[in-house]
Design a protein around this motif. Sequence first.
Motif, PDB file in Angstrom:
ATOM      1  N   GLY A   1      12.492   9.978  47.054  1.00 59.61           N
ATOM      2  CA  GLY A   1      12.354   8.639  47.003  1.00 59.61           C
ATOM      3  C   GLY A   1      11.429   7.638  48.116  1.00 59.61           C
ATOM      4  O   GLY A   1      11.040   7.489  47.538  1.00 59.61           O
ATOM      5  N   GLN A   2      12.037   7.645  49.316  1.00 58.81           N
ATOM      6  CA  GLN A   2      11.146   7.158  50.895  1.00 58.81           C
ATOM      7  C   GLN A   2       9.478   7.507  49.914  1.00 58.81           C
ATOM      8  O   GLN A   2       9.144   6.862  50.740  1.00 58.81           O
ATOM      9  N   ILE A   3       9.605   8.879  50.267  1.00 57.30           N
ATOM     10  CA  ILE A   3       8.234   9.320  50.944  1.00 57.30           C
ATOM     11  C   ILE A   3       7.059   9.022  49.525  1.00 57.30           C
ATOM     12  O   ILE A   3       6.087   8.651  49.950  1.00 57.30           O
ATOM     13  N   THR A   4       8.280   8.952  48.425  1.00 59.28           N
ATOM     14  CA  THR A   4       6.372   8.294  47.107  1.00 59.28           C
ATOM     15  C   THR A   4       6.470   7.048  47.457  1.00 59.28           C
ATOM     16  O   THR A   4       5.155   6.958  47.758  1.00 59.28           O
ATOM     17  N   VAL A   5       7.451   5.769  47.780  1.00 57.89           N
ATOM     18  CA  VAL A   5       7.154   4.715  48.679  1.00 57.89           C
ATOM     19  C   VAL A   5       6.197   4.710  49.046  1.00 57.89           C
ATOM     20  O   VAL A   5       4.909   4.227  49.535  1.00 57.89           O
ATOM     21  N   MET A   6       6.720   5.398  50.257  1.00 59.86           N
ATOM     22  CA  MET A   6       5.344   5.869  51.706  1.00 59.86           C
ATOM     23  C   MET A   6       4.252   6.538  51.837  1.00 59.86           C
ATOM     24  O   MET A   6       2.920   6.047  52.517  1.00 59.86           O
ATOM     25  N   GLU A   7       4.006   7.301  50.635  1.00 62.93           N
ATOM     26  CA  GLU A   7       2.772   8.017  50.793  1.00 62.93           C
ATOM     27  C   GLU A   7       1.564   6.674  50.228  1.00 62.93           C
ATOM     28  O   GLU A   7       0.432   6.890  50.523  1.00 62.93           O
ATOM     29  N   ALA A   8       2.388   6.211  48.991  1.00 58.92           N
ATOM     30  CA  ALA A   8       1.449   4.788  48.434  1.00 58.92           C
ATOM     31  C   ALA A   8       0.747   4.571  50.022  1.00 58.92           C
ATOM     32  O   ALA A   8       0.251   3.697  49.733  1.00 58.92           O
ATOM     33  N   ALA A   9       2.182   3.788  50.296  1.00 62.91           N
ATOM     34  CA  ALA A   9       1.888   2.743  51.328  1.00 62.91           C
ATOM     35  C   ALA A   9       0.579   3.381  52.229  1.00 62.91           C
ATOM     36  O   ALA A   9      -0.193   2.818  52.781  1.00 62.91           O
ATOM     37  N   ARG A  10       1.124   4.714  52.585  1.00 61.72           N
ATOM     38  CA  ARG A  10      -0.413   5.367  53.555  1.00 61.72           C
ATOM     39  C   ARG A  10      -1.142   5.652  52.824  1.00 61.72           C
ATOM     40  O   ARG A  10      -2.666   4.783  53.497  1.00 61.72           O
ATOM     41  N   ASN A  11      -1.577   5.334  52.173  1.00 61.60           N
ATOM     42  CA  ASN A  11      -2.822   4.876  50.611  1.00 61.60           C
ATOM     43  C   ASN A  11      -3.251   3.686  51.011  1.00 61.60           C
ATOM     44  O   ASN A  11      -4.141   3.861  51.229  1.00 61.60           O
ATOM     45  N   ILE A  12      -2.137   2.821  50.823  1.00 59.34           N
ATOM     46  CA  ILE A  12      -3.051   1.603  51.349  1.00 59.34           C
ATOM     47  C   ILE A  12      -3.588   1.149  51.874  1.00 59.34           C
ATOM     48  O   ILE A  12      -4.729   0.773  52.815  1.00 59.34           O
ATOM     49  N   VAL A  13      -2.629   0.859  53.274  1.00 56.08           N
ATOM     50  CA  VAL A  13      -2.806   0.899  55.130  1.00 56.08           C
ATOM     51  C   VAL A  13      -4.257   1.886  55.617  1.00 56.08           C
ATOM     52  O   VAL A  13      -5.596   1.320  55.591  1.00 56.08           O
TER      53      VAL A  13
END
Length: 736
Positions: free
Chosen positions: A476-488
Motif C-alpha cells: 500500500g505504501q509503495i502504491t502511493v509512493m510510486e504515484a508520487a514519484r511519477n508526479i515528481v
Amino acid sequence: MTEPTAKQIKDEKLYQQWGLTDWEYELISAKILKRLPNYTETGLYSVMWSEHCSYKNSKKVLRKMPNKSDRVIAGPGEDAGILDIGDNQAVVFKAESHNHPSAVEPYQGAATGVGGIIRDIFSMGAQPIAVMNSLKFGPLKDGQTKHLVNEVVAGIGGYGNCIGLPTVGGEIAFEDCYEHNPLVNAMCVGLLNSTDFKHGTASGDKNLIVYVGAKTGRDGIHGATFASDEFTDTKNKQRSAVQVGNPFIEKLLMDACVEIIEKHSEWILGIQDMGAAGLVSSTAEMASKAGSGLILNLDKVPQRETEMSAYEMMLSESQERMVLCVKPEFVEDVLAFFENYELDAVVIGQVTNDKQYKIYHLDQLVTDIPVDSLTEDVPEYDREEVQPQRMIDEQDYHFAPEITDLAATWIEMLQRPNIASKKHFYQTYDSQVRADTVVRPGSDAGVVRIRGTKKAIAMTNDSNSKYVYLNPYVGGQITVMEAARNIVASGGEPIGITDCLNYGNPENPEAFWELDKSVEGIASACEKINTPVISGNVSLYNEYNDVAIYPSPMVGMVGLISDIDNVTTSAFKDNGDLIYLVGQTQDDFNGSELQMAQMGQLKGNLRDLDLDQEKLNQDLIRQAISQKLIKSCHDLSEGGLSIALAKSAFDNDFGFDIKTKLTTAQMFSETQSRFLVSIAPDKQADFEKMLQTDFEYLGTVTTEPEYKVTTATDSVVVDGKIAAKSWKEAIACLMK
C-alpha cells in the motif's frame, strides 16, 4: 407483472436475491419501520444498503485515511474531492471502478464507467479537463480475453473521445487472477473557480427537485447490488444490470451544468449525479445530508419505456441524468435553460422538513420511510481479520534470479505485457483534444496546462497489486509512493489522491486483513508526503468461484506544477548528457516482474519501505527540476534500472554507454525510492553538490542507438533498434 406482497417477500425471503441478509431485513422491518417493507421499499433498501453504496464492510477501514490538508475544500462524502491550487482556482478529481459491468458487457461497462466519473466532476461545478484509466486483465492468451480488452479500450475511447476530453495517461496490467474479474478503474480531473463549488444537498422546505438529462429506462436496475456480488459460473450473466451510455447527451449535460453553475449559481441550491442506485441514491443522499425530507412524483419522470413500475424507475441506473435542488422562484429559468440545450428538465418533487422519504406513483403513495434509514442507519460491520498463511510460511523466502545472458533477459523483459509499450491500446484515445495536453500518454504522468496561467496539473494512476499480495502494508505504501514519484518526475508537487480499492470478499478474514493492512499502508504514505485522500470508491467481492483477485488498490494522484517551464519527461534529450541513478539499489526481487518471468508465481515478503528516504529523494528531485538541473527524469518501477534506461532512450532513438557498481541481476531489481535522470554536462557539479549522497554516475547518452552496459559482473552491447522493436511490437503481436 404483479409485484409480490410484503408478506410474500418475507415468507419467500425474496430480499436475499437482492443482497439483503435475514438480519438486515429483520432490522428494517422490526426496528426501523416497525412493519414489513413493500416491494418498492425493499428494493430501495437493498441497493442503498449494498456495499457499493453504503461501504458497510469498509467504513471502519476507510476512517484510517487522512483527508485533510491546507488545500482541501471538499473531501469524502461529495461526488468528488476538491483541492485549492491558488488564484481562486481548485482542482476536482475522483476515480471509480466499473469492474463487474465491464466483465459482462465490456464496451458499455467501460463507457459508462467513464461517463459516470465525468458526471461526478461536473456535478461539483467543475469543467472536466482530462480522464485516465487503470485496467487489469487476464493474460493475453485466448480470444475471450483479447475480445474483452479490445471492447473495454473501445468503450473508454468511444465515450471520452465523443465528449471531447483527452485521455492523458493510465496503466494496463495482465495477471492470471484477473481472467474472470477484470478491473476497470476510471479517473477524471476538472478545474473549478473555488467560489463556484456546489454541494450535493437538497435543503429548504418547499424547494423543488428537478430531474435533468436522458430519459429513464430499464437498464442498470440493481447495478449497485450487482457490483456488490461475486461471480461464479452460474452468476455472471446479469446483463440487465449493466447501463447503456450516450456520450452525446452527456456532452450536452456537461456543458449545460458547467454553464448554469458558472453563470447562474444562485438558481441552484444543490446538484448531484445519478450514479450507482440511480434516482434513489442521488435524492436520498441529497436530503439526508441536508437533514430534510422529500416527496417525489414518479409520474413526472421522463421515461423511455412503457409501464415502468416505481421499483424500476427508482433503481434504474440509466446514464446521463442529474438531480438539482432549485428555489421555486427560479424553476422556470432552470427549465428553460436546459430546454435550450435540448435536454429533458422536469420538476419531480419537493423538499420537506419532516425527514420522510415519500414516493408517489400512479397517484398512489408507494414509499413512506425515514430518509436517514437509507443512508445513516445502514449497519456497519466489523469483520474478522486473519493474516494470510502464505505470508507466515514464506516470510524468509528471497527469490534469487539466474541471468546467464543479460542481453537476452533484457529483451525478454521488454516484451513482457506488463512492461511492453501500451500504445496499441492508448492510440485509440484522443489525448490532444481541447489542446491543453502538455505531456501525452507514455511518460511518467499526464500533464495538462491551466489556460491563462503558468500552472499545469500533473496526474497519474498506479497500482502494483503483486507487491500488495506479498505484503499489503508495504505494498500500500509503495502504491502511493510510486504515484508520487511519477508526479515528481514530471516536475510536479503531489497534493492529493483518490483511490479505487479493489479486493475480494470482505467476509473472508484473509481478504479483509489485506484490505485493512493495505489501507493502513496507504494512509501512512499519504501522511508522510501530505497527500490527503479526498475521494474514491471501494469495489469488493471481486471473486470468481470463490477465488479472489490480488488485493488491488489503485491510487490516482494529482500534482501541481507551479511553472510550466518545469514540466519534465522521461525521454533522454541530447547526445552527451550525463546519466545518473538516484537512490540505493538492493536485491529486491520478491514481487518483481523478473520473479514472474522466471518463476511464474509470486513468493516471499517485501523489505520495509523507508518513508523518510523516499520523501528525501522526491524532495531532492523536485528541487533539482525547479533549479533547471535535470533534462529528463524517470522513476524506477517494473523491471528496474534496465527497463528505465531503455524506455528513456526509445523516444528519441538514443543509446547510452554506462558502467555501474550493480550486479547483472540488480539491473532488474525493483528497489523503491529511485529515479533515473539525465543532466547537461555543465550542470554536473551543481547537481552532485545538491544530492551529496545516494547517487551513482552511470555514463552518457549517445547518438547511436546502442546500449553499452558494464555491470559489476558483465559487459554487454544491446542493439537499441531491436530492443525498441521488441518493446513496441510485443502487445500487437500477442493481440493478433
